[in-house]
Design a protein around this motif. Structure first.
Motif, mmCIF file in Angstrom:
data_model
loop_
_atom_site.group_PDB
_atom_site.id
_atom_site.type_symbol
_atom_site.label_atom_id
_atom_site.label_comp_id
_atom_site.label_asym_id
_atom_site.label_seq_id
_atom_site.Cartn_x
_atom_site.Cartn_y
_atom_site.Cartn_z
ATOM 1 N N UNK A 160 0.640 -1.492 0.032
ATOM 2 C CA UNK A 160 0.040 -0.191 0.247
ATOM 3 C C UNK A 160 0.833 1.433 -0.370
ATOM 4 N N UNK A 161 0.450 2.440 -0.835
ATOM 5 C CA UNK A 161 0.959 3.711 -1.273
ATOM 6 C C UNK A 161 0.055 4.325 -0.546
ATOM 7 N N UNK A 162 0.586 5.655 0.681
ATOM 8 C CA UNK A 162 -0.259 6.643 0.680
ATOM 9 C C UNK A 162 0.679 7.654 -0.222
ATOM 10 N N UNK A 163 -0.986 8.569 -0.280
ATOM 11 C CA UNK A 163 -0.872 9.844 -1.602
ATOM 12 C C UNK A 163 -1.975 10.716 -0.703
ATOM 13 N N UNK A 164 -1.302 11.822 -1.187
ATOM 14 C CA UNK A 164 -1.875 12.926 -0.743
ATOM 15 C C UNK A 164 -3.105 12.492 -1.224
ATOM 16 N N UNK A 165 -4.377 12.848 -1.088
ATOM 17 C CA UNK A 165 -5.728 13.397 -2.146
ATOM 18 C C UNK A 165 -5.263 14.554 -2.346
ATOM 19 N N UNK A 166 -6.325 14.523 -3.656
ATOM 20 C CA UNK A 166 -7.136 16.140 -4.262
ATOM 21 C C UNK A 166 -7.368 16.838 -2.687
ATOM 22 N N UNK A 167 -8.104 16.524 -2.229
ATOM 23 C CA UNK A 167 -9.034 17.664 -1.157
ATOM 24 C C UNK A 167 -8.255 17.846 0.302
ATOM 25 N N UNK A 168 -7.158 17.411 0.153
ATOM 26 C CA UNK A 168 -5.986 17.918 1.130
ATOM 27 C C UNK A 168 -4.909 18.511 0.261
ATOM 28 N N UNK A 169 -4.737 17.993 -0.603
ATOM 29 C CA UNK A 169 -3.320 19.004 -1.721
ATOM 30 C C UNK A 169 -4.226 20.476 -1.737
ATOM 31 N N UNK A 170 -5.513 20.811 -1.816
ATOM 32 C CA UNK A 170 -6.696 22.053 -2.157
ATOM 33 C C UNK A 170 -5.869 22.400 -0.660
ATOM 34 N N UNK A 171 -6.315 21.727 -0.121
ATOM 35 C CA UNK A 171 -6.174 22.579 1.280
ATOM 36 C C UNK A 171 -5.057 23.252 1.443
ATOM 37 N N UNK A 172 -3.457 21.991 1.223
ATOM 38 C CA UNK A 172 -2.680 22.895 1.664
ATOM 39 C C UNK A 172 -2.090 23.769 0.782
ATOM 40 N N UNK A 173 -2.509 23.855 -0.637
ATOM 41 C CA UNK A 173 -1.982 24.617 -1.531
ATOM 42 C C UNK A 173 -2.649 26.313 -1.144
ATOM 43 N N UNK A 174 -3.561 26.302 -1.055
ATOM 44 C CA UNK A 174 -4.636 27.294 -0.727
ATOM 45 C C UNK A 174 -3.907 28.199 0.697
ATOM 46 N N UNK A 175 -4.061 27.501 1.541
ATOM 47 C CA UNK A 175 -3.024 28.064 2.651
ATOM 48 C C UNK A 175 -1.433 28.082 2.858
ATOM 49 N N UNK A 176 -1.190 27.784 1.889
ATOM 50 C CA UNK A 176 0.810 27.878 1.930
ATOM 51 C C UNK A 176 0.623 28.672 0.557
ATOM 52 N N UNK A 177 -0.380 28.638 -0.797
ATOM 53 C CA UNK A 177 0.599 29.316 -1.758
ATOM 54 C C UNK A 177 0.692 31.054 -1.263
ATOM 55 N N UNK A 178 0.232 31.851 -0.220
ATOM 56 C CA UNK A 178 1.007 32.932 0.029
ATOM 57 C C UNK A 178 2.313 33.145 0.778
ATOM 58 N N UNK A 179 2.774 32.028 1.723
ATOM 59 C CA UNK A 179 4.341 31.328 1.743
ATOM 60 C C UNK A 179 5.113 31.045 0.911
ATOM 61 N N UNK A 180 4.343 30.523 -0.104
ATOM 62 C CA UNK A 180 5.086 29.524 -1.686
ATOM 63 C C UNK A 180 5.279 31.078 -1.992
ATOM 64 N N UNK A 181 4.811 32.073 -2.515
ATOM 65 C CA UNK A 181 5.074 33.460 -3.174
ATOM 66 C C UNK A 181 5.776 33.637 -2.757
ATOM 67 N N UNK A 182 6.349 34.174 -0.914
ATOM 68 C CA UNK A 182 7.434 34.926 0.016
ATOM 69 C C UNK A 182 8.381 34.330 -0.654
ATOM 70 N N UNK A 183 8.681 33.441 -0.082
ATOM 71 C CA UNK A 183 9.916 31.884 -0.234
ATOM 72 C C UNK A 183 10.239 32.372 -1.869
ATOM 73 N N UNK A 184 9.152 32.627 -2.858
ATOM 74 C CA UNK A 184 9.915 32.641 -4.290
ATOM 75 C C UNK A 184 10.207 34.224 -4.070
ATOM 76 N N UNK A 185 9.822 35.367 -3.589
ATOM 77 C CA UNK A 185 10.645 36.068 -3.809
ATOM 78 C C UNK A 185 11.720 36.174 -3.482
ATOM 79 N N UNK A 186 11.727 35.836 -2.000
ATOM 80 C CA UNK A 186 12.974 35.733 -0.895
ATOM 81 C C UNK A 186 14.087 34.830 -2.131
#
Length: 168
Positions: free
Chosen positions: A102-128
């Motif tokens: 058995x392999x474990x993967x991020x589910x679509x819903x979980x990935x969407x929640x994480x992306x929505x929450x962490x996207x602003x941090x990602x933009x800041x990180x990209x800027x740095x």
């Protein structure tokens, strides 16, 4: 305030150590905020990060490996996976070559929640990172990889010592 250091290197080492410590604390606060927002506990969050990292590096996560990484019993791992799967954060997939695996993967819903929450941090990180040359990023990458290895080695030594003391 930093105490006076003998050399610039001593000063840099002290400042980098303090900045790493602060970064770690800040990252924990952000992670805990995400977890609280989505009804997750610290172990849930660590599991999601382990699954995400495994996917990033192309090494699918198994329940056994997850248990090893989180230092959990197989029963605890099963309960953890069940909870995260019910919440839509991860999914289980069977290996096509060996249905027992058995392999474990991020589910679509979980990935969407994480992306929505962490996207602003990602933009800041990209800027740095945009402020550094490729050569500088190579050095930072080498430093961070070595620091991560050092931290995991220390974590494993602490775990082993703790297990030794508990057993004896």
């Amino acid at each position: 305030m930093y105490r006076k250091r003998d050399t610039r290197r001593d000063q840099l080492v002290a400042e980098i150590t303090a900045q790493l410590r602060r970064y770690s604390v800040d990252a924990q606060h952000i992670g805990h905020a995400f977890a609280a927002l989505h009804g997750l506990n610290a172990t849930d969050l660590h599991a999601l990060i382990a699954v995400m990292d495994a996917e990033l590096y192309g090494q699918p996560m198994t329940p056994g490996r997850l248990g090893e990484q989180l230092n959990l019993s197989s029963g605890s791992v099963t309960a953890l996976i069940d909870r995260l799967e019910r919440g839509g954060h991860i999914r289980r997939d069977r290996d096509t070559a060996d249905r027992r695996k058995v392999f474990l993967h991020y589910a679509e819903r979980g990935a969407t929640l994480a992306m929505d929450f962490f996207r602003p941090l990602g933009r800041r990180t990209d800027g740095v990172m945009a402020g550094f040359t490729d050569e500088e990023l190579e050095t930072v990458h080498r430093f961070m990889a070595a620091m991560g290895t050092s931290m995991r080695e220390h974590r494993d030594a602490v775990r082993a010592e703790s297990a030794r003391r508990s057993a004896g």
